[in-house]
Scaffold this active site. Sequence first.
Site, PDB file in Angstrom:
ATOM      1  CG  ASP A  12      -1.738   1.214   1.383  1.00 15.60           C
ATOM      2  OD1 ASP A  12      -2.442   1.562   0.420  1.00 15.60           O
ATOM      3  OD2 ASP A  12      -1.685   1.837   2.453  1.00 15.60           O
ATOM      4  CG  ASP A  14      -1.807   7.870   0.923  1.00 14.56           C
ATOM      5  OD1 ASP A  14      -1.148   8.873   1.233  1.00 14.56           O
ATOM      6  OD2 ASP A  14      -2.422   7.755  -0.141  1.00 14.56           O
TER       7      ASP A  14
END
Length: 224
Positions: A12, A14
């Site tokens: 991922d 953020d």
Amino acid sequence: MIEAIGRALLFDIDGTLSNTDPLHLKAFNQVLGPRGHVFDHARFSRELQGFANVSIGERFLPDETPARRAAILAEKEEIFRTLVAGQIEPLPGLMALLDRADASGVPMVAVTNAPRLNAELLLAGLGITERFKAIVIGDELPHGKPHPLPYQEGLRFVGGSAAASVAFEDSRSGVQSATAAGIPTIGIRTSLSHADLVGAGAVDSASAFDDPDLLARLAAAMAW
């Protein structure tokens, strides 16, 4: 370098590569606050963190047209990009881990529900865009996280085996997406606790990428 057969690392962006969630929280409050939705950290982590803007718009802007929802949330993303400019820092140990993966021939993929502009801004700000074989954007697929499709697409890009790969996520929806795709997932504790991340399906958690237990687990899983 011959890539490690079947193995891949999927990240991922953020809150995982860089701790940007406080700035997302601020941007959401600027846009949704005047519309009656104010978020503290706990509410943000439950109801916004890791979700695609389409689902956020449906939940918090139900009286707006889809086009208006998209415009409001595009404004939020513009605010975020303004806030984050010049403040993008990698989590401790990230660069060393990417170096190790490159040296071992393990391909890496970024998998995110963030808009492509945000994803590209953050990866460029970290100077790591070229490290990734692909950037999978949940909003560009029929289903974003927590559906498994984004991680299934990530594996497809690199010919990865779910069981032989490892994913890194900081949100409940992200952990659910990766684990539903069959990928052992490490929760990154930038926003959520170990109990929250494991409760969502993570096999373990770490505070950052220099965690000794995490490094030992990766050494075994990636055979490096």
